[in-house]
Design a protein around this motif. Sequence first.
Motif, PDB file in Angstrom:
ATOM      1  N   PHE A  51       0.838  -1.196   0.000  1.00 37.54           N
ATOM      2  CA  PHE A  51       0.000   0.000   0.000  1.00 37.54           C
ATOM      3  C   PHE A  51       0.868   1.239   0.000  1.00 37.54           C
ATOM      4  O   PHE A  51       2.054   1.176   0.331  1.00 37.54           O
ATOM      5  N   LYS A  52       0.283   2.375  -0.337  1.00 36.68           N
ATOM      6  CA  LYS A  52       1.035   3.628  -0.397  1.00 36.68           C
ATOM      7  C   LYS A  52       1.296   4.222   0.980  1.00 36.68           C
ATOM      8  O   LYS A  52       2.212   5.021   1.159  1.00 36.68           O
ATOM      9  N   ASN A  53       0.461   3.823   1.967  1.00 26.10           N
ATOM     10  CA  ASN A  53       0.597   4.424   3.291  1.00 26.10           C
ATOM     11  C   ASN A  53      -0.029   3.517   4.353  1.00 26.10           C
ATOM     12  O   ASN A  53      -0.564   2.448   4.035  1.00 26.10           O
ATOM     13  N   PHE A  54       0.037   3.976   5.580  1.00 26.69           N
ATOM     14  CA  PHE A  54      -0.523   3.193   6.683  1.00 26.69           C
ATOM     15  C   PHE A  54      -2.043   3.152   6.627  1.00 26.69           C
ATOM     16  O   PHE A  54      -2.650   2.119   6.918  1.00 26.69           O
ATOM     17  N   ALA A  55      -2.664   4.245   6.220  1.00 29.25           N
ATOM     18  CA  ALA A  55      -4.135   4.296   6.171  1.00 29.25           C
ATOM     19  C   ALA A  55      -4.674   3.236   5.210  1.00 29.25           C
ATOM     20  O   ALA A  55      -5.666   2.565   5.513  1.00 29.25           O
ATOM     21  N   GLY A  56      -4.052   3.080   4.052  1.00 28.12           N
ATOM     22  CA  GLY A  56      -4.479   2.066   3.095  1.00 28.12           C
ATOM     23  C   GLY A  56      -4.299   0.668   3.648  1.00 28.12           C
ATOM     24  O   GLY A  56      -5.156  -0.205   3.486  1.00 28.12           O
ATOM     25  N   ALA A  57      -3.176   0.444   4.319  1.00 22.92           N
ATOM     26  CA  ALA A  57      -2.912  -0.861   4.931  1.00 22.92           C
ATOM     27  C   ALA A  57      -3.945  -1.163   6.019  1.00 22.92           C
ATOM     28  O   ALA A  57      -4.465  -2.276   6.116  1.00 22.92           O
ATOM     29  N   LEU A  58      -4.250  -0.157   6.821  1.00 21.94           N
ATOM     30  CA  LEU A  58      -5.216  -0.340   7.906  1.00 21.94           C
ATOM     31  C   LEU A  58      -6.620  -0.616   7.367  1.00 21.94           C
ATOM     32  O   LEU A  58      -7.337  -1.492   7.877  1.00 21.94           O
ATOM     33  N   ALA A  59      -7.014   0.096   6.316  1.00 24.63           N
ATOM     34  CA  ALA A  59      -8.337  -0.130   5.720  1.00 24.63           C
ATOM     35  C   ALA A  59      -8.437  -1.548   5.159  1.00 24.63           C
ATOM     36  O   ALA A  59      -9.473  -2.212   5.317  1.00 24.63           O
ATOM     37  N   PHE A  60      -7.368  -2.029   4.533  1.00 22.58           N
ATOM     38  CA  PHE A  60      -7.364  -3.393   4.002  1.00 22.58           C
ATOM     39  C   PHE A  60      -7.437  -4.418   5.140  1.00 22.58           C
ATOM     40  O   PHE A  60      -8.151  -5.409   5.048  1.00 22.58           O
ATOM     41  N   THR A  61      -6.721  -4.154   6.212  1.00 19.27           N
ATOM     42  CA  THR A  61      -6.763  -5.050   7.375  1.00 19.27           C
ATOM     43  C   THR A  61      -8.203  -5.189   7.871  1.00 19.27           C
ATOM     44  O   THR A  61      -8.651  -6.294   8.200  1.00 19.27           O
ATOM     45  N   GLN A  62      -8.930  -4.085   7.906  1.00 19.58           N
ATOM     46  CA  GLN A  62     -10.332  -4.130   8.335  1.00 19.58           C
ATOM     47  C   GLN A  62     -11.179  -4.951   7.373  1.00 19.58           C
ATOM     48  O   GLN A  62     -12.033  -5.735   7.801  1.00 19.58           O
ATOM     49  N   LYS A  63     -10.940  -4.813   6.059  1.00 23.44           N
ATOM     50  CA  LYS A  63     -11.677  -5.613   5.063  1.00 23.44           C
ATOM     51  C   LYS A  63     -11.450  -7.101   5.290  1.00 23.44           C
ATOM     52  O   LYS A  63     -12.385  -7.896   5.254  1.00 23.44           O
ATOM     53  N   GLU A  70     -17.150 -12.913   8.859  1.00 23.45           N
ATOM     54  CA  GLU A  70     -18.268 -13.453   8.090  1.00 23.45           C
ATOM     55  C   GLU A  70     -18.137 -14.966   7.897  1.00 23.45           C
ATOM     56  O   GLU A  70     -19.116 -15.698   7.970  1.00 23.45           O
ATOM     57  N   ALA A  71     -16.907 -15.431   7.671  1.00 24.27           N
ATOM     58  CA  ALA A  71     -16.670 -16.857   7.415  1.00 24.27           C
ATOM     59  C   ALA A  71     -16.378 -17.640   8.697  1.00 24.27           C
ATOM     60  O   ALA A  71     -16.306 -18.865   8.668  1.00 24.27           O
ATOM     61  N   ASN A  72     -16.204 -16.939   9.812  1.00 24.59           N
ATOM     62  CA  ASN A  72     -15.782 -17.553  11.068  1.00 24.59           C
ATOM     63  C   ASN A  72     -14.487 -18.346  10.865  1.00 24.59           C
ATOM     64  O   ASN A  72     -14.340 -19.471  11.329  1.00 24.59           O
ATOM     65  N   HIS A  73     -13.558 -17.726  10.141  1.00 28.06           N
ATOM     66  CA  HIS A  73     -12.252 -18.325   9.863  1.00 28.06           C
ATOM     67  C   HIS A  73     -11.251 -17.174   9.890  1.00 28.06           C
ATOM     68  O   HIS A  73     -11.398 -16.211   9.141  1.00 28.06           O
ATOM     69  N   HIS A  74     -10.274 -17.242  10.788  1.00 28.98           N
ATOM     70  CA  HIS A  74      -9.485 -16.058  11.109  1.00 28.98           C
ATOM     71  C   HIS A  74      -8.000 -16.246  10.815  1.00 28.98           C
ATOM     72  O   HIS A  74      -7.404 -17.238  11.227  1.00 28.98           O
ATOM     73  N   PRO A  75      -7.393 -15.252  10.152  1.00 26.72           N
ATOM     74  CA  PRO A  75      -5.977 -15.309   9.813  1.00 26.72           C
ATOM     75  C   PRO A  75      -5.107 -14.618  10.866  1.00 26.72           C
ATOM     76  O   PRO A  75      -5.611 -13.980  11.785  1.00 26.72           O
ATOM     77  N   ALA A  76      -3.812 -14.734  10.655  1.00 26.45           N
ATOM     78  CA  ALA A  76      -2.869 -13.868  11.352  1.00 26.45           C
ATOM     79  C   ALA A  76      -2.666 -12.664  10.437  1.00 26.45           C
ATOM     80  O   ALA A  76      -2.466 -12.822   9.228  1.00 26.45           O
ATOM     81  N   LEU A  77      -2.765 -11.468  11.002  1.00 22.57           N
ATOM     82  CA  LEU A  77      -2.616 -10.230  10.242  1.00 22.57           C
ATOM     83  C   LEU A  77      -1.523  -9.382  10.880  1.00 22.57           C
ATOM     84  O   LEU A  77      -1.538  -9.160  12.097  1.00 22.57           O
ATOM     85  N   LEU A  78      -0.600  -8.908  10.046  1.00 21.36           N
ATOM     86  CA  LEU A  78       0.425  -7.980  10.506  1.00 21.36           C
ATOM     87  C   LEU A  78       0.322  -6.725   9.654  1.00 21.36           C
ATOM     88  O   LEU A  78       0.558  -6.770   8.443  1.00 21.36           O
ATOM     89  N   LYS A  83       2.247  -1.961   4.134  1.00 17.23           N
ATOM     90  CA  LYS A  83       2.044  -3.379   3.819  1.00 17.23           C
ATOM     91  C   LYS A  83       1.251  -4.102   4.903  1.00 17.23           C
ATOM     92  O   LYS A  83       1.228  -3.687   6.057  1.00 17.23           O
ATOM     93  N   VAL A  84       0.601  -5.176   4.442  1.00 17.83           N
ATOM     94  CA  VAL A  84      -0.130  -6.062   5.348  1.00 17.83           C
ATOM     95  C   VAL A  84       0.266  -7.486   4.981  1.00 17.83           C
ATOM     96  O   VAL A  84       0.191  -7.885   3.821  1.00 17.83           O
ATOM     97  N   THR A  85       0.702  -8.253   5.978  1.00 21.34           N
ATOM     98  CA  THR A  85       1.004  -9.663   5.784  1.00 21.34           C
ATOM     99  C   THR A  85      -0.181 -10.466   6.308  1.00 21.34           C
ATOM    100  O   THR A  85      -0.625 -10.251   7.444  1.00 21.34           O
ATOM    101  N   VAL A  86      -0.694 -11.358   5.466  1.00 23.41           N
ATOM    102  CA  VAL A  86      -1.842 -12.195   5.829  1.00 23.41           C
ATOM    103  C   VAL A  86      -1.406 -13.649   5.770  1.00 23.41           C
ATOM    104  O   VAL A  86      -0.844 -14.094   4.767  1.00 23.41           O
ATOM    105  N   ASP A  87      -1.655 -14.385   6.836  1.00 25.24           N
ATOM    106  CA  ASP A  87      -1.408 -15.834   6.890  1.00 25.24           C
ATOM    107  C   ASP A  87      -2.720 -16.547   7.178  1.00 25.24           C
ATOM    108  O   ASP A  87      -3.381 -16.234   8.175  1.00 25.24           O
ATOM    109  N   TRP A  88      -3.057 -17.498   6.300  1.00 26.89           N
ATOM    110  CA  TRP A  88      -4.242 -18.332   6.501  1.00 26.89           C
ATOM    111  C   TRP A  88      -3.792 -19.759   6.780  1.00 26.89           C
ATOM    112  O   TRP A  88      -2.919 -20.297   6.089  1.00 26.89           O
ATOM    113  N   TRP A  89      -4.393 -20.384   7.761  1.00 25.75           N
ATOM    114  CA  TRP A  89      -4.262 -21.809   8.029  1.00 25.75           C
ATOM    115  C   TRP A  89      -5.394 -22.185   8.955  1.00 25.75           C
ATOM    116  O   TRP A  89      -6.055 -21.326   9.525  1.00 25.75           O
TER     117      TRP A  89
END
Length: 113
Positions: A51-63, A70-78, A83-89
């Motif tokens: 992302f270009k900035n922290f605000a964009g990263a934060l908005a994506f984290t919320q999405k 909604e899916a009751n399935h939760h990732p690790a989010l950094l 940037k935002v790092t997403v881990d699914w397992w």
Amino acid sequence: MSELATQHCEACSADAPKLNDDEIRQMQADVPEWEVKVVDGEKRLSRVFKFKNFAGALAFTQKVGDLAEEANHHPALLTEYGKVTVDWWTHKIGGLHRNDFIMAAKTDKAYEG
């Protein structure tokens, strides 16, 4: 766009089978920007979104958080500046399940939209 993004997670029990290496390779073709990594002996899908900035990263984290709820399935989010790092397992099985690939595809769609 992967058709996985239109699918829904299924309820998963602790005795659900983990995907084997062949199944992971087949499903990874639908989400090619995700890498499989091992953390604490468990396979995870991981991707860094830019992302270009922290605000964009934060908005994506919320999405992603909204998708997870909604899916009751939760990732690790950094969430970091730009940037935002997403881990699914799947925590219950200690590895990868079809649900993780569905959520990776939904995450990709949220990034594009």
